[in-house]
Design a protein around this motif. Structure first.
Motif, PDB file in Angstrom:
ATOM      1  N   LEU A  16      45.841  45.829  30.391  1.00  0.00           N
ATOM      2  CA  LEU A  16      46.573  45.236  31.514  1.00  0.00           C
ATOM      3  C   LEU A  16      46.422  43.717  31.482  1.00  0.00           C
ATOM      4  O   LEU A  16      45.298  43.206  31.387  1.00  0.00           O
ATOM      5  CB  LEU A  16      45.893  45.710  32.803  1.00  0.00           C
ATOM      6  CG  LEU A  16      46.596  46.709  33.699  1.00  0.00           C
ATOM      7  CD1 LEU A  16      45.697  47.090  34.853  1.00  0.00           C
ATOM      8  CD2 LEU A  16      47.881  46.138  34.208  1.00  0.00           C
ATOM      9  N   PHE A  18      47.465  40.215  33.691  1.00  0.00           N
ATOM     10  CA  PHE A  18      47.993  39.683  34.958  1.00  0.00           C
ATOM     11  C   PHE A  18      48.296  38.207  34.804  1.00  0.00           C
ATOM     12  O   PHE A  18      47.571  37.492  34.115  1.00  0.00           O
ATOM     13  CB  PHE A  18      46.951  39.832  36.085  1.00  0.00           C
ATOM     14  CG  PHE A  18      46.776  41.253  36.530  1.00  0.00           C
ATOM     15  CD1 PHE A  18      47.575  41.777  37.529  1.00  0.00           C
ATOM     16  CD2 PHE A  18      45.823  42.062  35.933  1.00  0.00           C
ATOM     17  CE1 PHE A  18      47.422  43.092  37.938  1.00  0.00           C
ATOM     18  CE2 PHE A  18      45.668  43.381  36.338  1.00  0.00           C
ATOM     19  CZ  PHE A  18      46.467  43.895  37.343  1.00  0.00           C
ATOM     20  N   THR A  27      52.500  41.467  36.190  1.00  0.00           N
ATOM     21  CA  THR A  27      51.597  42.200  35.308  1.00  0.00           C
ATOM     22  C   THR A  27      52.369  42.976  34.234  1.00  0.00           C
ATOM     23  O   THR A  27      53.515  43.355  34.442  1.00  0.00           O
ATOM     24  CB  THR A  27      50.676  43.150  36.110  1.00  0.00           C
ATOM     25  OG1 THR A  27      49.825  43.832  35.216  1.00  0.00           O
ATOM     26  CG2 THR A  27      51.454  44.149  36.917  1.00  0.00           C
ATOM     27  N   GLU A  39      55.947  46.979  33.697  1.00  0.00           N
ATOM     28  CA  GLU A  39      55.910  45.588  34.157  1.00  0.00           C
ATOM     29  C   GLU A  39      56.180  45.611  35.652  1.00  0.00           C
ATOM     30  O   GLU A  39      56.957  46.441  36.115  1.00  0.00           O
ATOM     31  CB  GLU A  39      57.015  44.759  33.505  1.00  0.00           C
ATOM     32  CG  GLU A  39      56.776  44.468  32.048  1.00  0.00           C
ATOM     33  CD  GLU A  39      57.889  43.626  31.458  1.00  0.00           C
ATOM     34  OE1 GLU A  39      57.902  42.413  31.693  1.00  0.00           O
ATOM     35  OE2 GLU A  39      58.754  44.208  30.779  1.00  0.00           O
ATOM     36  N   ASP A  41      56.217  42.745  39.307  1.00  0.00           N
ATOM     37  CA  ASP A  41      55.837  41.444  39.849  1.00  0.00           C
ATOM     38  C   ASP A  41      56.068  41.359  41.349  1.00  0.00           C
ATOM     39  O   ASP A  41      56.769  42.195  41.920  1.00  0.00           O
ATOM     40  CB  ASP A  41      56.531  40.287  39.108  1.00  0.00           C
ATOM     41  CG  ASP A  41      58.001  40.154  39.432  1.00  0.00           C
ATOM     42  OD1 ASP A  41      58.547  41.066  40.073  1.00  0.00           O
ATOM     43  OD2 ASP A  41      58.585  39.138  39.047  1.00  0.00           O
ATOM     44  N   ILE A  97      41.130  44.798  31.080  1.00  0.00           N
ATOM     45  CA  ILE A  97      42.027  43.965  31.898  1.00  0.00           C
ATOM     46  C   ILE A  97      41.737  42.511  31.555  1.00  0.00           C
ATOM     47  O   ILE A  97      40.579  42.130  31.394  1.00  0.00           O
ATOM     48  CB  ILE A  97      41.670  44.108  33.399  1.00  0.00           C
ATOM     49  CG1 ILE A  97      41.853  45.534  33.886  1.00  0.00           C
ATOM     50  CG2 ILE A  97      42.448  43.134  34.268  1.00  0.00           C
ATOM     51  CD1 ILE A  97      41.336  45.741  35.308  1.00  0.00           C
ATOM     52  N   GLY A  99      43.648  38.303  32.357  1.00  0.00           N
ATOM     53  CA  GLY A  99      44.702  37.660  33.136  1.00  0.00           C
ATOM     54  C   GLY A  99      44.673  36.162  32.994  1.00  0.00           C
ATOM     55  O   GLY A  99      43.890  35.585  32.220  1.00  0.00           O
ATOM     56  N   SER A 476      51.576  36.588  30.578  1.00  0.00           N
ATOM     57  CA  SER A 476      51.015  37.896  30.953  1.00  0.00           C
ATOM     58  C   SER A 476      50.849  38.785  29.712  1.00  0.00           C
ATOM     59  O   SER A 476      49.848  39.501  29.574  1.00  0.00           O
ATOM     60  CB  SER A 476      51.844  38.592  32.033  1.00  0.00           C
ATOM     61  OG  SER A 476      53.203  38.463  31.768  1.00  0.00           O
TER      62      SER A 476
END
Ligand code: XUL
Length: 534
Positions: A16, A18, A27, A39, A41, A97, A99, A476
């Motif tokens: 993932l 972000f 994301t 996807e 947002d 994850i 980001g 992202s």
């Protein structure tokens, strides 16, 4: 296997990424084959109208202060997670994850906020529980330009702009976080005192997933005028010049690919994440885009948009007054250079309108019919106050380097504009330490990267092959890649499969012979203009 289950999702882990950008939070979920599965947002202005932002920000009356409500970003994340769940994302498959956030913006955690982060209740929204977590409720963001005084002060204390650039990779900039913190300390001493931790937008978002304060990463940390890019640790002199007790409030910085540990119990209990899902340090949006474009050692990426930006992979950076040097987000031994040119398509379009009646076809014909080198004429077109370098106006020179008010024909004007824009990019890339050699690849992206006539000039000026790539949401996507890289470790290029770039142009055989001397001519002329000597 149930009919509605995604076959790729069944066989592979997912990652993932972000992106907490200026206007929205977005994301992307990818699988092990780097295919995009989901996807989603949330747009701040439309989806969260109660915060009354325009373009995700609040511009203050003084015309210089620009902030965003910190809690808005938290509420946006609540909404985004729900959207992702509704879209069918299976959080139990997420292996890692990561980001990114808009660079330079800062978040001020109130004393006690760490406990809040560690004890988030899964049955409640994040924004309800974090409403009191911030000692400053409106975060200054990168569009803020209210800290000129603090910038001059910082440069003076550090022995001048070039000295500061030698240490931190950049001269003092208003949006950079050191001066922003300095202003908060000067204007809001009580709030500063009650601040237990200062995060960047990236490390703030990461903290929510981690359930604890996440360290700032070295790449985004390079956008603060506080980090020594040589030692890759905070510069005590810079910290002291900005505000007291800053080292404790910032925590130690870590490489961007650091695995910070498992996701917080909040996400396990509320959304069904695996307790083993790893959180990889978040970074700034420009470093994240470098990862999303799979830049390799020696590559240059050029985004051709309203304004143009150039990303360089650097081994031996030479910080200058123009441009920023950051620690590389995918290999913290190396560096990245970032150069922003305000006069990109906006100026190309103005010349297109004047010389070819608004037609790109005619503009390209004019460009193609003029010989490389443009008979020795050189032009610099800064309709808007340029960032690289700080000049405004249109400057034209003939083959004897004499300033002339206009060129003799539209075709000379068009070629002067395009050659001038690319010569400038080469000059500033080389100034920052970039060396062009036979392995150099120029990767073009953005709106104007579909114009082959432009790309041919780019290829000739850099004497290098130009490739095109169409990577939407590179920040992202780059973080979904970084999540995988951080989890698996090793070299980014060995873990992440690079997208297929399409070869657009090769340089003409006479390119070096024509453009090497022109680069020098351009460099000298522009240096004279900056010094006020032309
Ligand atoms: C870079 C910068 C912007 C923001 C935008 O220095 O200020 O690109 O990162 O999000």
């Amino acid at each position: 296997m149930a009919d509605n289950e995604h076959p790729s999702e069944m066989v592979s882990k997912t990652y993932l990424g972000f992106d907490f950008s200026t206007q929205r939070v977005k994301t992307i979920v990818i699988n092990d084959n780097q295919e995009i599965l989901h996807e989603a947002d949330v747009q701040f202005d439309n989806d969260l109208p109660e915060y009354r932002t325009h373009g995700g920000i609040n511009a203050h009356k003084d015309g210089m202060t620009v902030t965003a409500p910190t809690i808005m970003w938290v509420k946006a994340l609540d909404m985004l997670m729900d959207k992702l769940r509704v879209s069918g994302a299976d959080f139990s498959l997420v292996a890692a994850i990561s980001g990114t956030g808009q660079q330079h913006g800062s978040v001020y955690w109130r004393v006690g906020a760490r406990d809040t982060l560690k004890n988030l209740q899964p049955e409640k929204f994040l924004h309800d529980q974090m409403a009191m977590a911030f000692s400053i409720t409106d975060s200054p963001v990168w569009m803020d330009s209210s800290t000129t005084l603090q910038c001059r002060n910082l440069e003076e204390k550090l022995g001048g702009a070039q000295n500061l650039a030698d240490i931190t990779g950049s001269r003092a900039y208003e949006r950079f976080t050191g001066s922003q913190i300095s202003k908060i300390y000067e204007k809001r001493k009580e709030a500063y005192k009650h601040t237990e931790r200062i995060s960047l937008v990236s490390s703030f978002a990461c903290s929510i997933f981690l359930g604890d304060y996440a360290p700032i990463d070295l790449a985004d940390g390079s956008g603060m005028n506080l980090l020594d890019i040589n030692t890759k640790s905070w510069s005590q002199e810079c910290l002291d010049a900005c505000a007291p007790d800053l080292r404790e409030k910032l925590g130690e910085a870590v490489p961007a690919h650091t695995n910070l540990g498992p996701v917080s119990a909040y996400f396990v209990d509320r959304y069904g994440f695996s307790p083993e899902c790893a959180v990889i340090a978040f970074t700034g949006d420009n470093p994240a885009s470098l990862a999303g474009m799979s830049l390799r050692e020696g590559d240059i990426a050029l985004s051709l948009g309203t304004s143009d930006s150039l990303f360089l992979w650097l081994k031996e950076p030479k910080p200058k007054l123009e441009g920023n040097i950051l620690i590389n987000p995918v290999d913290s031994e190396d560096y990245m250079g970032l150069l922003c040119f305000k006069n990109g398509s906006i100026t190309r379009e103005r010349i297109r309108d004047e010389c070819s009646n608004g037609s790109w076809d005619i503009f390209n014909q004019l460009l193609d019919m003029t010989p490389r080198g443009n008979f020795g004429n050189i032009g610099m077109y800064y309709d808007h106050m340029e960032i690289t370098p700080a000049l405004k106006g249109v400057f034209r020179f003939n083959k004897s380097d004499d300033a002339v008010p206009r060129f003799t024909s539209h075709e000379v004007e068009v070629r002067a504009l395009v050659e001038g824009q690319f010569l400038s990019k080469r000059v500033y890339a080389e100034n920052l330490g970039y060396k062009i050699d036979s392995r150099t690849r120029v990767l073009a992206t953005g709106g104007a990267s579909n114009n082959l006539s432009l790309l041919q000039v780019l290829s000739d000026v850099f004497n290098a092959a130009v490739y095109v790539m169409d990577i939407a949401n590179s920040a992202s996507l780059g973080c979904a890649y970084r999540a995988k890289h951080g989890l698996l470790e090793g070299k980014f290029k060995d873990v992440i499969k690079a997208p297929d770039f399409k070869l657009a142009c090769n340089p003409n055989t006479d390119a070096a012979q024509i453009y090497e001397p022109m680069v020098e001519k351009f460099r000298n002329l522009e240096e004279c203009l900056v010094a006020g000597k032309k």
